[in-house]
Structures are given as structure tokens and as C-alpha cells.
Design a protein around this motif. Structure first.
Motif, PDB file in Angstrom:
ATOM      1  N   PRO A   3       0.688  -1.341  -0.099  1.00 29.81           N
ATOM      2  CA  PRO A   3      -0.120   0.183   0.033  1.00 29.81           C
ATOM      3  C   PRO A   3       0.738   1.291   0.179  1.00 29.81           C
ATOM      4  N   ASN A   4       0.253   2.246  -0.611  1.00 32.09           N
ATOM      5  CA  ASN A   4       1.156   3.680  -0.676  1.00 32.09           C
ATOM      6  C   ASN A   4       1.201   4.128   0.579  1.00 32.09           C
ATOM      7  N   PRO A   5       2.443   4.346   1.263  1.00 31.97           N
ATOM      8  CA  PRO A   5       2.843   4.976   2.509  1.00 31.97           C
ATOM      9  C   PRO A   5       2.410   6.135   3.004  1.00 31.97           C
ATOM     10  N   ARG A  14      -1.126  18.309   1.485  1.00 31.93           N
ATOM     11  CA  ARG A  14       0.147  18.728   1.418  1.00 31.93           C
ATOM     12  C   ARG A  14       0.904  17.519   0.501  1.00 31.93           C
ATOM     13  N   ALA A  15       1.944  18.044  -0.193  1.00 27.96           N
ATOM     14  CA  ALA A  15       2.652  17.088  -0.616  1.00 27.96           C
ATOM     15  C   ALA A  15       3.691  16.672   0.368  1.00 27.96           C
ATOM     16  N   PRO A  16       4.214  15.251   0.154  1.00 28.70           N
ATOM     17  CA  PRO A  16       5.059  14.745   0.989  1.00 28.70           C
ATOM     18  C   PRO A  16       6.481  15.643   1.336  1.00 28.70           C
ATOM     19  N   SER A  17       7.178  15.383   2.499  1.00 30.87           N
ATOM     20  CA  SER A  17       8.522  15.924   2.500  1.00 30.87           C
ATOM     21  C   SER A  17       9.193  15.302   1.272  1.00 30.87           C
ATOM     22  N   GLN A  18      10.486  16.097   1.111  1.00 27.10           N
ATOM     23  CA  GLN A  18      11.427  15.615   0.129  1.00 27.10           C
ATOM     24  C   GLN A  18      11.969  14.319   0.631  1.00 27.10           C
ATOM     25  N   ASP A  19      12.247  14.174   1.849  1.00 26.82           N
ATOM     26  CA  ASP A  19      12.735  12.917   2.118  1.00 26.82           C
ATOM     27  C   ASP A  19      11.661  11.806   1.946  1.00 26.82           C
ATOM     28  N   VAL A  20      10.610  11.784   2.252  1.00 27.93           N
ATOM     29  CA  VAL A  20       9.409  10.906   1.874  1.00 27.93           C
ATOM     30  C   VAL A  20       9.228  10.656   0.581  1.00 27.93           C
ATOM     31  N   TRP A  21       9.437  12.048  -0.328  1.00 26.61           N
ATOM     32  CA  TRP A  21       9.183  11.552  -1.817  1.00 26.61           C
ATOM     33  C   TRP A  21      10.370  11.001  -2.265  1.00 26.61           C
ATOM     34  N   ASP A  22      11.435  10.966  -1.910  1.00 25.15           N
ATOM     35  CA  ASP A  22      12.613  10.530  -2.580  1.00 25.15           C
ATOM     36  C   ASP A  22      12.605   8.887  -2.200  1.00 25.15           C
ATOM     37  N   GLN A  23      11.986   8.547  -1.219  1.00 24.25           N
ATOM     38  CA  GLN A  23      11.876   7.156  -0.842  1.00 24.25           C
ATOM     39  C   GLN A  23      10.770   6.289  -1.581  1.00 24.25           C
ATOM     40  N   THR A  25       8.265   4.865  -5.000  1.00 25.20           N
ATOM     41  CA  THR A  25       8.436   4.508  -6.211  1.00 25.20           C
ATOM     42  C   THR A  25       7.989   5.621  -7.190  1.00 25.20           C
ATOM     43  N   PRO A  26       8.437   5.410  -8.179  1.00 24.15           N
ATOM     44  CA  PRO A  26       7.673   6.264  -9.459  1.00 24.15           C
ATOM     45  C   PRO A  26       6.112   6.062  -9.502  1.00 24.15           C
ATOM     46  N   GLU A  27       5.557   4.971  -9.351  1.00 24.72           N
ATOM     47  CA  GLU A  27       4.294   4.677  -9.372  1.00 24.72           C
ATOM     48  C   GLU A  27       3.661   5.443  -8.262  1.00 24.72           C
ATOM     49  N   ALA A  30       3.456   9.100  -8.523  1.00 28.75           N
ATOM     50  CA  ALA A  30       2.267   9.353  -9.593  1.00 28.75           C
ATOM     51  C   ALA A  30       0.746   9.298  -9.061  1.00 28.75           C
ATOM     52  N   ARG A  31       0.646   8.326  -8.156  1.00 24.63           N
ATOM     53  CA  ARG A  31      -0.538   8.185  -7.270  1.00 24.63           C
ATOM     54  C   ARG A  31      -0.650   9.555  -6.675  1.00 24.63           C
ATOM     55  N   ILE A  32       0.261   9.892  -5.904  1.00 26.67           N
ATOM     56  CA  ILE A  32       0.413  11.040  -4.878  1.00 26.67           C
ATOM     57  C   ILE A  32       0.053  12.161  -5.783  1.00 26.67           C
ATOM     58  N   VAL A  33       0.581  12.587  -6.794  1.00 29.42           N
ATOM     59  CA  VAL A  33       0.306  13.908  -7.513  1.00 29.42           C
ATOM     60  C   VAL A  33      -0.995  13.650  -8.121  1.00 29.42           C
TER      61      VAL A  33
END
Length: 284
Positions: A3-5, A14-23, A25-27, A30-33
């Protein structure tokens, strides 16, 4: 698939923090965006402020868009587009400008995917909350690294500007020169003129849509007038040429008639001489 964390809170997107974003996957990214709202949540919604607010922000975008298109500079401009910085609540300035990016249709500006933050924000204030635009946004936009921030107070006909100096996280007020504010981001000057916010380049105001239309209409009128004058001149020239040709034909006809009369006179004279000679010969 795991599941998406990360989950987007619809009441505080909100967008996730950059640390969370970098961890992610591309999929997952994309789901978050796709799940980030492209409209105002209840927490960010404000009552409509009528035509003065709408026209001021749309006019600014149109004028700037037309100018940068003409000079061939890539500047992305948007009105009230949801902006997502990592870990920050969504916000949507009246106008944003981002330099050196493709100008394509977007539903949101997400810094993590665009790899770039906003360069300039402009707020138009008519009857809204003044502290939001003149205090909270000044602190927030500076903290996020937005290089320049302008507030056009449409109700009081005032303009304020702030700039973020290199290495700072607090704005420095932009001091006007005779009412003119310079934007280093845009390379343009800003000034209030006749209850409107106007942009200037090299001391000349950037034309607005109705002014461009008026100029084009005058150009069309001048071109049409020149075309009609040219057509008149060509018609007159053709008339003169036809008259000249007619006169030449008439001159040729008169010469031919004169030549024929001479031939007829010579023939008649020859016949008369011949008849006279015959009569003389008969009389002898």
C-alpha cells in the motif's frame, strides 16, 4: 503491491516532505500527484471578490504572457494554481511566474516533480484579509524561497514589493523610485496607473489586450486605406493608359484617313489629266 505509505489529507492537502518523496517509487509518486487537489480546499477558500479582483489578476497574466511570448522567453504563468511545496500546506497565489520552464497546461505546481519552486508571486487585494497578504504571506513566501513577492492593493491603489536577497530567508522591501517598482525576476517595472497595475519595459508600458486590439484595428484601417488609395492610383493609371491608347488609335485612324484622301486625290488628279490628254488628242 504494498500500500502507498503516504496519504493526502483532503482537509489539509500537502505534498510529502522531500525525504519521504525520494523514498517513493515512481508509481507511488504518480498516485500521490494525481490525488493532490487542483481546486481550493475548504481551509484555503475565500469569498469571491468580484470583477476588480478577477480582472486585475487575469490582466497581469495576459500582459506578461504576451510580452514573454513576443521576446521568446520561457516563463510559466498561472492564476490561482494550487502550489505544493514539500511538506507544506497547499497555497494558490493570484499569479505565479516560474522562469525557464515549459509553458504547458498544468492542474497544479508540485515542486518535487517540477524540480523548481515559484520565482515570483503576485497577490491582488480588494476586500480580503490584509494580514494574510501583507504579513503571513511575506513570512511564508520568503521561507519557501520565492524570490519576489508583490501585493497590488486594488482597493487602496497601493503596491508593495519584497525581494529575497542571496542567502536570506527573510524578505527585503523593494523601494520604489517615483512610484515604480523594479522586478529582477521579470526584468520589468511595475507601477499603478489609472487604477490599474501596469508593467513597463524600457520605460514603455506593456500593451494590454484591448490596446493590442485597438492598435491592430488602426493598423488594419491604415493598410485598408493604403490599399484603397493604391487601387485608386492603379485605376487612374489604367484609365490614363487606356486614354493614351485610344488617342494613339485615333491618331493612327486620322493618319490612315489622310493617307487615303491623298491617294484618292492623286488618283482623281491622274484620271483628270488622263481625260484632259484624251480630249486634247481628240480635238486635234
Amino acid at each position: 503491491m504494498a500500500p502507498n505509505p503516504y496519504r493526502v489529507d483532503p482537509n489539509d492537502p500537502r505534498a510529502p516532505s522531500q525525504d519521504v518523496w525520494d523514498q517513493l517509487t515512481p508509481e507511488e509518486q504518480a498516485r500521490i500527484v494525481d490525488s493532490l487537489p487542483s481546486e481550493f480546499p475548504v481551509s484555503e477558500a475565500h469569498p469571491p471578490e468580484g470583477d476588480p479582483h478577477y480582472e486585475a489578476k487575469v490582466r497581469a497574466r495576459e500582459v506578461l504572457g504576451g510580452f514573454f511570448s513576443r521576446v521568446g522567453r520561457k516563463v510559466y504563468l498561472a492564476c490561482e494554481l494550487p502550489v505544493y511545496y514539500p511538506g507544506e500546506s497547499m497555497f494558490a497565489p493570484d499569479v505565479i511566474a516560474v522562469l525557464d520552464v515549459e509553458h504547458r497546461a498544468r492542474m497544479r505546481w508540485m515542486v518535487s516533480t517540477e524540480k523548481k519552486g515559484v520565482d515570483l508571486a503576485l497577490e491582488v487585494m480588494v476586500a480580503g484579509e490584509r494580514r494574510k497578504d501583507l504579513e503571513r504571506n511575506v513570512e511564508r513566501y520568503a521561507r519557501l524561497g520565492i524570490r519576489e513577492y508583490f501585493v497590488f492593493d486594488r482597493g487602496r491603489l497601493r503596491l508593495n514589493g519584497w525581494r529575497l536577497e542571496e542567502g536570506r530567508r527573510a524578505y527585503t522591501p523593494i523601494l520604489p523610485q517615483h512610484g515604480v517598482y523594479h522586478s529582477e525576476v521579470l526584468g520589468l517595472d511595475l507601477q499603478i496607473d489609472d487604477e490599474r497595475l501596469r508593467f513597463y519595459f524600457g520605460g514603455a508600458p506593456l500593451p494590454e489586450a484591448h490596446e493590442m486590439i485597438s492598435r491592430l484595428e488602426h493598423m488594419v484601417e491604415r493598410v485598408e486605406a493604403s490599399r484603397l488609395e493604391l487601387e485608386h492610383q492603379l485605376a487612374e493609371e489604367m484609365r490614363l493608359r487606356e486614354e493614351e491608347a485610344r488617342l494613339r488609335r485615333e491618331e493612327t485612324r486620322l493618319r490612315e484617313e489622310e493617307a487615303q484622301r491623298r491617294l484618292d486625290a492623286e488618283r482623281q488628279l491622274a484620271e483628270a489629266l488622263e481625260e484632259l490628254a484624251r480630249l486634247r488628242a481628240k480635238g486635234k
